[in-house]
Design an enzyme around this catalytic site. Structure first.
Site, PDB file in Angstrom:
ATOM      1  N   SER A  36       0.766  -1.252   0.129  1.00  0.00           N
ATOM      2  CA  SER A  36       0.099   0.153   0.070  1.00  0.00           C
ATOM      3  C   SER A  36       0.785   1.425   0.064  1.00  0.00           C
ATOM      4  CB  SER A  36      -1.211  -0.049   1.362  1.00  0.00           C
ATOM      5  OG  SER A  36      -2.015   0.923   1.101  1.00  0.00           O
ATOM      6  N   HIS A  47      -7.775  -5.563  -1.451  1.00  0.00           N
ATOM      7  CA  HIS A  47      -6.504  -4.763  -0.991  1.00  0.00           C
ATOM      8  C   HIS A  47      -6.052  -5.476   0.517  1.00  0.00           C
ATOM      9  CE1 HIS A  47      -3.834  -1.233  -0.845  1.00  0.00           C
ATOM     10  NE2 HIS A  47      -4.295  -1.063   0.496  1.00  0.00           N
TER      11      HIS A  47
END
Length: 673
Positions: free
Chosen positions: A524, A638
């Site tokens: 991320s 994610h």
């Protein structure tokens, strides 16, 4: 190496368990909790357990191929409601607290979650994601289910979510179900997302949170509302100038606490505070206004999924104060705050307290704890003395086999004299006369923190012979408001220099680190920074980037949060200042990248969409300069490395270790920068 012990493996994940969401019974004689594990078929299982607080006996309340979560005691302690997908969709179920067969309570077409009992035990409030045409009706039969849509009309900016997928026509509403009859009464309506909070002790109000502003696409505040259960006018307690969550009532129903931050400009890069509204006078007070600490648990780990239940501020019986979790310098502990702002730590230390349940009358709590050697277990705490008793030890057999190095705490100076903080793991079997490669790990967020919690990936690399350096550069939570905002508008600036200062400090302090064999990894924001680093320096001989960002110009329009995240974090958008978005984009420096780079990404990642990885991979392959490999994980969001498919999580760990094993070999000397 310690005799008869070994380093951890990626496959050990299949044997790990952790406990979460402790819930003390109304009489304080038992605690219900969730135990999460991976079954033989490599699927997650969540089972409910009850442990006696008197004789410590443990009873499995549910079992089998199920995912049961959110156990909540009825006010009289005779039943427990919980959320389960055992019927195919998430629904509310009931089970006798002494055991037996569960009974399905809701059969909502769109599922049900977040159950909250009414004080009289006759009703349960819950929430459900639904479209404008849906209602809290029974599930459709297979014959009546709609065929897949051939075209989708999108009319709003928030049309997808990494948590919920595509939500172009979806809202979240709250209803109340009668426990005996199953009759459902809707409480909310409109094109808004509502979240269940807490039922007032007098049974008259339900405290909820919601974004009900005129334009929810561009105004991102979340407010606290009081909804009269019997019907009538709502009461709005906050001013649409921040985000607030986890409302909690005082025992006399006269005060309400909640967590959040109030700022017209900073909704992401700001610390959460603890607030109280006096419902008679309407006066709102921030109890932690003068305490420069993050309220709530902000610690990043990779065994437990994020978003574990947060009880918010839990009141004392006399209404003079409350208990809550806060995060500071890599630790999260249990604290007490009085209404005049006096704050005391109840239990803390070098660990991560990620949940708790309180029995105020008996001055005791059950806390959920992780530390560098414990994935997640429960402890009983005497709130008056701070004395603790361990309740669970769910990984005893596995941990008895493992050698887990203890983190070495580091304090060092970064750019402009800033004081910085981090940790280093020695390789398993470390010998003073040998040199070892080191991997720098960079956390996501960036507004989160590494800390004293269990991290499988770090221990795996240590078991494979690597030192592991992990730090909290500016932008991290846990070090004050100025620190958390310091990276905004400066991505790849002083935050990058903070990380490079950490590497330099570790290499100078520990002469057994081989400076010719340094690696870097992150996901991320950590993936963004990994991409940035390899475009700035040739110091690292291998890099792994996953769920990353390489191009802020495209991220703006493809991420579920891109258009407002970029505005606050990069402080630019494509139509006013595209040059600044490009300035902070790692792909701008792709011609400089010579470090062997492994790129990993989930194909259903809506937070950092896979097109970010695709751009970087093609650009590197087109140049033909640095070795690069691209691994795609079908169906992964994610949450790939935290709550994703167990097999994919293990594969990701294996790929990471194999990449570093391949490239962190002896090379020519590089001067430290």
């Amino acid at each position: 190496m310690v005799q008869n012990k070994r380093g951890i493996t990626a496959e050990d994940f299949y044997r790990m368990r952790y406990t979460s969401d402790p819930q003390l019974s109304p009489d304080g004689k038992a605690v219900a909790y969730v135990q999460t594990m991976v079954d033989d078929d490599r699927s997650y299982r969540n089972h409910l357990f009850i442990q006696s607080m008197e004789d410590r006996t443990v009873t499995a309340l549910t079992e089998g191929a199920v995912r049961d979560t959110s156990p909540r005691w009825s006010p009289d302690g005779s039943q427990i409601c919980f959320v389960s997908k055992r019927s195919g969709t998430s629904q509310i179920w009931l089970i006798d607290a002494k055991g037996g067969e569960p009974k399905q309570l809701t059969r909502c077409k769109t599922g049900a979650a977040n159950p909250v009992w009414s004080p009289d035990g006759k009703h349960i409030a819950f929430s459900s994601m639904m479209t404008a045409d849906d209602s809290f009706e029974e599930l459709e039969s297979e014959e009546k289910k709609e065929a897949p849509k051939k075209a989708i009309v999108v009319n709003r900016m928030k049309y997808k979510s990494d948590d919920f997928g595509y939500v172009y026509d979806t809202t979240k509403h709250i209803a109340v179900v009668h426990v005996e009859t199953g009759e459902i009464t809707p409480l909310t309506k409109g094109d808004y997302l509502h979240t269940v909070g807490a039922w007032s002790p007098d049974g008259q109000w339900l405290a909820i949170t919601a974004n009900r502003v005129e334009n929810t696409d561009t105004q991102h505040s979340v407010d606290v509302y009081l909804v009269p259960v019997g019907g009538g006018e709502w009461k709005k307690l906050t001013r649409s100038m921040g985000t607030f969550f986890f409302p909690s009532w005082s025992a006399d129903s006269k005060k309400l606490s909640y967590m959040g931050s109030e700022s017209p400009t900073q909704l992401i890069a700001t610390q959460k505070k603890l607030w109280v509204t006096d419902l008679e006078s309407g006066i709102q007070t921030c109890l932690t206004a003068d305490w420069d600490v993050q309220v709530g648990d902000s610690t990043i780990g990779d065994v437990r999924s994020p978003g574990h239940p947060n009880p918010g501020g839990v009141w004392t019986t006399d209404g003079a104060g409350m208990y809550f979790i806060a995060s500071e310098r890599g630790n999260s502990g249990l604290y007490h705050a009085t209404l005049n702002g006096e704050i005391t730590q109840i239990v803390g230390g070098p660990r991560n307290i990620y949940g708790f349940s309180l029995h105020a009358e008996q001055n005791k709590a059950v806390i959920a704890v992780s530390d560098p050697f414990t994935p997640g277990d429960l402890y009983e705490v005497d709130l008056l003395t701070g004395e603790e008793v361990r309740l669970t030890d769910v990984n005893r057999e596995l941990l008895a086999e493992l050698e887990l190095p203890e983190p070495i705490e580091l304090e060092y100076e970064g750019q402009d004299g800033w004081k910085l903080h981090g940790w280093l793991l020695k390789p398993v079997g470390h010998k003073a006369d040998q040199k070892y490669p080191m991997v720098l790990q960079i956390h996501g967020g960036p507004h989160s923190m590494y800390g004293n919690t269990f991290f499988h990936e770090f221990q795996l690399l240590a078991a494979n012979g690597y030192a592991v350096l992990y730090t909290n550069p500016r932008g991290s939570l846990g070090y004050g408001e100025k620190f958390v905002q310091a990276c905004c508008g400066d991505y790849g600036g002083n935050d990058y220099l903070d990380l490079m200062s950490a590497v330099k400090y570790a290499c100078e302090r520990f002469d057994w680190i081989d400076t010719d064999r340094l690696g870097v990894a992150g996901g991320s924001y950590g993936g963004f920074m990994t991409n940035w680093i390899v475009g700035q320096t040739k110091l690292f001989k291998a890099a792994v980037t996953d769920r990353s960002i390489c191009n802020w110009l495209s991220f703006y329009g493809v991420s579920d949060i891109g258009y407002y995240f970029s505005a606050e974090e990069i402080q630019a958008n494509p139509f006013d200042n595209p040059e600044k978005l490009w300035q902070h984009s790692p792909i701008r420096h792709v011609a400089n990248i010579e470090t062997p780079l492994l790129i990993m990404h989930g194909e259903q990642d809506h937070r950092c969409p896979i097109e970010q990885a695709e751009q970087l991979y093609i650009a590197l392959q087109h140049q033909g300069k640095a070795p690069v490999s691209f691994i795609r994980f079908p169906g992964a969001s994610h949450e790939l490395s935290r709550s994703g498919d167990p097999v994919q999580r293990v594969l990701r760990l294996q790929y990471t270790a194999e990449w570093f094993d391949t490239y962190l070999h002896q090379t020519e000397k590089v001067v430290m920068e």
